[in-house]
Motif scaffolding. Structure first.
Motif, short mmCIF file in Angstrom:
data_model
loop_
_atom_site.label_atom_id
_atom_site.label_comp_id
_atom_site.label_asym_id
_atom_site.label_seq_id
_atom_site.Cartn_x
_atom_site.Cartn_y
_atom_site.Cartn_z
N PRO A 1 -43.31 4.72 -88.92
CA PRO A 1 -43.68 3.47 -88.09
C PRO A 1 -43.93 3.87 -86.75
O PRO A 1 -44.37 2.86 -85.85
CB PRO A 1 -42.21 2.85 -88.03
CG PRO A 1 -41.20 3.77 -88.32
CD PRO A 1 -41.85 4.82 -89.40
N HIS A 2 -44.02 5.08 -86.40
CA HIS A 2 -44.49 5.36 -84.88
C HIS A 2 -45.92 5.83 -84.88
O HIS A 2 -46.48 5.87 -83.61
CB HIS A 2 -43.90 7.10 -84.62
CG HIS A 2 -42.38 6.88 -84.30
ND1 HIS A 2 -41.67 6.03 -83.34
CD2 HIS A 2 -41.27 7.44 -85.27
CE1 HIS A 2 -40.47 6.18 -83.59
NE2 HIS A 2 -40.06 6.97 -84.44
N LEU A 3 -46.59 5.81 -86.11
CA LEU A 3 -48.01 5.82 -86.15
C LEU A 3 -48.67 4.59 -85.63
O LEU A 3 -48.56 3.35 -86.12
CB LEU A 3 -48.61 6.14 -87.60
CG LEU A 3 -50.27 6.32 -87.71
CD1 LEU A 3 -50.60 7.62 -87.01
CD2 LEU A 3 -50.62 6.24 -89.21
N PRO A 4 -49.58 4.45 -84.34
CA PRO A 4 -50.04 3.30 -83.90
C PRO A 4 -50.86 2.76 -85.08
O PRO A 4 -51.77 3.11 -85.64
CB PRO A 4 -50.70 3.70 -82.79
CG PRO A 4 -50.22 5.19 -82.32
CD PRO A 4 -49.71 5.66 -83.64
N GLY B 1 -43.63 15.99 -74.23
CA GLY B 1 -42.16 15.77 -74.00
C GLY B 1 -41.54 14.75 -74.65
O GLY B 1 -40.63 14.13 -74.19
N TYR B 2 -42.31 13.90 -75.63
CA TYR B 2 -41.61 12.63 -75.98
C TYR B 2 -42.41 12.40 -77.38
O TYR B 2 -42.98 13.18 -78.02
CB TYR B 2 -42.09 11.45 -75.07
CG TYR B 2 -43.25 11.05 -74.64
CD1 TYR B 2 -44.08 11.78 -73.74
CD2 TYR B 2 -44.00 10.11 -75.42
CE1 TYR B 2 -45.30 11.59 -73.56
CE2 TYR B 2 -45.22 9.50 -75.17
CZ TYR B 2 -45.88 10.20 -73.98
OH TYR B 2 -47.36 10.04 -73.76
N PRO C 1 -40.54 12.85 -83.94
CA PRO C 1 -40.34 14.02 -85.19
C PRO C 1 -41.01 15.19 -84.97
O PRO C 1 -40.50 16.05 -85.81
CB PRO C 1 -41.34 13.16 -86.22
CG PRO C 1 -42.29 12.41 -85.61
CD PRO C 1 -41.44 11.86 -84.43
N THR C 2 -41.81 15.42 -83.91
CA THR C 2 -42.38 16.62 -83.81
C THR C 2 -41.42 17.67 -82.89
O THR C 2 -41.84 18.80 -82.58
CB THR C 2 -43.75 16.74 -83.07
OG1 THR C 2 -43.76 16.00 -82.08
CG2 THR C 2 -44.67 15.85 -84.47
N ASN C 3 -40.48 17.32 -82.11
CA ASN C 3 -39.67 17.86 -81.08
C ASN C 3 -38.30 18.21 -81.76
O ASN C 3 -37.69 17.36 -82.32
CB ASN C 3 -39.64 17.18 -79.96
CG ASN C 3 -40.63 17.46 -79.11
OD1 ASN C 3 -41.30 18.32 -78.90
ND2 ASN C 3 -41.26 16.26 -78.62
N ASN C 4 -37.69 19.14 -81.43
CA ASN C 4 -36.28 19.62 -81.57
C ASN C 4 -35.62 18.65 -80.54
O ASN C 4 -36.14 18.55 -79.60
CB ASN C 4 -35.83 20.89 -81.50
CG ASN C 4 -36.71 21.82 -82.33
OD1 ASN C 4 -36.76 21.52 -83.41
ND2 ASN C 4 -37.23 23.03 -81.62
N TRP C 5 -34.49 17.94 -80.96
CA TRP C 5 -33.70 17.14 -80.36
C TRP C 5 -32.30 17.54 -80.01
O TRP C 5 -31.57 17.86 -81.07
CB TRP C 5 -33.84 15.70 -80.78
CG TRP C 5 -32.98 14.55 -79.93
CD1 TRP C 5 -33.54 14.16 -78.81
CD2 TRP C 5 -31.63 14.18 -80.31
NE1 TRP C 5 -32.52 13.27 -78.48
CE2 TRP C 5 -31.45 13.26 -79.17
CE3 TRP C 5 -30.96 14.33 -81.41
CZ2 TRP C 5 -30.13 12.68 -79.26
CZ3 TRP C 5 -29.68 13.76 -81.52
CH2 TRP C 5 -29.33 12.92 -80.21
N LYS D 1 -32.54 9.59 -80.03
CA LYS D 1 -33.21 10.53 -80.59
C LYS D 1 -34.80 10.18 -80.97
O LYS D 1 -35.70 11.26 -80.76
CB LYS D 1 -32.55 10.91 -82.20
CG LYS D 1 -33.17 11.83 -82.82
CD LYS D 1 -32.21 12.24 -83.94
CE LYS D 1 -32.69 13.41 -84.53
NZ LYS D 1 -33.09 13.63 -86.05
N ASP D 2 -35.30 9.07 -81.02
CA ASP D 2 -36.44 8.38 -81.48
C ASP D 2 -37.34 8.88 -80.08
O ASP D 2 -38.62 9.04 -80.39
CB ASP D 2 -36.50 6.96 -81.35
CG ASP D 2 -36.85 6.59 -83.05
OD1 ASP D 2 -36.91 7.43 -83.74
OD2 ASP D 2 -37.16 5.45 -82.95
#
Ligand code: OXD
Ligand code: MN
Length: 584
Positions: free
Chosen positions: A564-567, A449-450, A87-91, A82-83
């Protein structure tokens, strides 16, 4: 016709046994094939022929009234983790997605023809181009793909040579939004879309392949797939600089790519390479080179007029498919903005006699599909297999207040933050509310796309690969005063801003360093012959520390949402600007 590519052959057989069409047709892309398709569509009412004297070889398609735009809430990235979708895409978990799709697709092509459409995104002999095959039961999709991509026999040859292609399965299903899904499986190089005939949902080479699947591939392979126009700006001395620009949907990307220089800027010329998507690769010379993966434009019609984009009006005079515009009783296309008053005897986009009480005559997201070669400013470099070298990247959105006409980032890293912070007041290209501020990082929110955090990391990583990358700018043509009046004339006059940008890249233009970057004073811009109030110019080039402190606080909250995804590098850049602002 069939193919020597075993994987393609097998996939076509699998799809046919799931969807059970009456016939299978491999598209060659020939003129005769297109004529037959068009004749069939005229017969069954899918297309209406426009007046052949005023609009030769042009047609109107009126879609189902609930199928007029991209449906982001029904668009999914299906990855095993899922990761990876972020957070911005439907999964959706791939097995579950396949299960749901199979259910919707089982028997969905019964009574219909299944078209196998080989296509290439990019110049057919470009090392950066990529093949795909779309299977669809919509002849309207085939006719559009023929304009939007390099479609047919040469594409199949390239696919057979490369051995690689992206699979796209599309079926109209019953066009019900309840049974509509647009699913991407980047780990399988696969797109499946059912229940919609609308361009962004159904022309799978465009947003689905050239942005969502390609952005995933680009990260793996070290290049970039971006929602950007590509244009050349030629000076009176004959020097051409190429620019890429990312704007959220319906902010005038097509108009900017086709900018007509103002009378007072003699000798300047603009060349269009692309108006929606750019694939960017690092060249041997360390510069970033762009190709346009598309071969046509799928543009928004309303607002296109001899005043706003005279070249677009000329471009649309023949060989065009219109979707959801209005038409006159003598079968000429019309949309809001084309002329001041609606002509008599108008039929609206739903096929009813036009009545303002029913809303606009043309749907606000009505479109034209036309070959890029019809554009009078078509750049011959569009077919260059290596693309064009990029001098500057522009980000922009509709911001009615605060954000200056133009500013330059101080570094690539700062530029990445400017892109990540991109926001715009919404319009009608995606279904949803109009006029709300929406964050749209790099204008890729609906198309990345990711995981968006990983995407920013990829941008930062590209920055470490070369010191010859384009300089990054932010532009805003849409400032208004309290009464709603625009402070900048826009359109052709935007060339003055492009000129400043190019001169900055050449080290020849001045500006004032502020905490948000370098902003020109009105005197630093070429304003010769510009009809604008000096007070307005002063206002749109002014830096407002108070407003920016507030803007940055909101951006901080937005970025924190990525956790945690923010660089870390982006966070550091944010801190740098925040502290400069506090000292301002
Ligand atoms: C488009 C979009 O159609 O961005 O290009 O929505
Ligand atoms: Mn777009």
């Amino acid at each position: 016709m069939t193919t020597t590519n075993a994987a393609l052959k097998q996939w076509v057989e699998e799809v046919a046994s799931l969807t059970t069409p009456d016939r299978i047709h491999w598209c060659s892309g020939s003129e005769q094939e297109n004529q037959e398709l068009v004749e069939n569509m005229l017969r069954d009412g899918t297309l209406i022929e426009l007046d052949p004297r005023t609009h030769p070889q042009s047609y109107l398609h009126l879609s189902h009234p609930t199928d007029v735009a991209r449906t982001e809430h029904l668009t999914f990235i299906c990855t095993s983790r899922k990761d990876d979708a972020g957070p911005t895409n439907n999964w959706m978990e791939p097995d579950e997605a396949h299960g749901r799709l199979d259910q919707l697709l089982r028997g969905s092509m019964k009574g219909r023809t299944m078209f196998v459409v080989p296509y290439v995104m990019g110049p057919i002999d470009s090392p950066y181009a990529q093949g795909g095959v779309e299977i669809t039961d919509s002849p309207y999709v085939v006719a559009n793909m023929r304009i939007m991509t390099r479609m047919g026999q040469p594409a199949l040859k390239r696919i057979e040579h490369d051995g690689y292609f992206v699979k796209g399965l599309h079926s109209l299903g019953d066009l019900s939004p309840e049974r509509r899904l647009i699913m991407h499986f980047p780990e399988e190089d696969l797109i499946e879309s059912v229940g919609s005939g609308y361009g962004g949902n159904a022309l799978l080479g465009k947003k689905c392949h050239a942005l969502r699947i390609a952005s995933w591939k680009a990260r793996e392979q070290g290049w970039m797939a971006e929602h950007m126009l590509i244009m050349g700006v030629e000076s009176p001395e004959g020097e051409t600089h190429y620019l890429c620009a990312a704007f959220p949907s319906a902010c005038g990307k097509t108009n900017l790519a086709m900018l007509v220089p103002p009378e007072s800027m003699k000798g300047w010329r603009v060349w269009t390479v692309g108006e929606d998507i750019a694939w960017l690769n690092l060249g041997h010379d360390g510069r970033l080179w762009a190709i346009n993966p598309e071969a046509g434009y799928f543009g928004v019609a309303p607002g296109t007029s001899p005043d706003t984009n005279s070249n677009a009006v000329k471009m649309l005079a023949r060989d065009t498919i219109f979707t959801n515009v209005a038409h006159t009783d003598d079968r000429r296309p019309w949309w809001e903005g084309l002329s001041k008053a609606p002509p008599r005897g108008l039929v609206d986009w739903q096929g009813r006699a036009y009545d303002p009480a029913n809303g606009p005559a043309a749907h606000p997201n009505s479109r034209f599909t036309v070959s890029a070669k019809r554009n009078p400013m078509y750049s011959p470099r569009t077919e260059d297999p290596l693309g064009v070298p990029i001098t500057a990247i522009l980000f922009g959105g509709r911001r009615s207040s605060l954000v200056p006409l133009v500013y330059q980032s101080v570094s690539w890293r700062h530029g990445v933050l400017v892109g990540a912070a991109l926001s715009s007041e919404t319009t009608a290209a995606a279904t949803g509310k109009v006029g709300v501020l929406r964050r749209d990082p790099m204008a890729m929110l609906p198309f990345c796309g990711y995981n968006m955090g990983e995407y920013w990391q990829h941008w930062l990583a590209m920055g470490n690969k070369s010191d010859k990358l384009p300089k990054i700018f932010h532009v805003n043509w849409f400032r208004r005063d309290a009464s709603g009046r625009f402070l900048w004339p826009g359109y052709g006059e935007n060339l003055r801003v492009l000129r400043w940008i190019i001169e900055r890249c050449r080290g020849n233009a001045r500006g004032v360093r502020t905490p948000i970057g370098t902003v020109p004073l009105p005197a630093d811009l070429d304003t010769l012959g510009l009809k604008a109030d000096p007070a307005d110019l002063h206002e749109i080039t002014r830096f407002h520390p108070e407003g920016w402190r507030e803007e940055m606080a909101q951006l901080g909250t937005y970025l924190a949402g990525f956790g945690p995804h923010l660089p870390a590098e982006l966070q550091e850049e944010y801190q740098r600007i925040a502290s400069e602002l506090n000292g301002a």
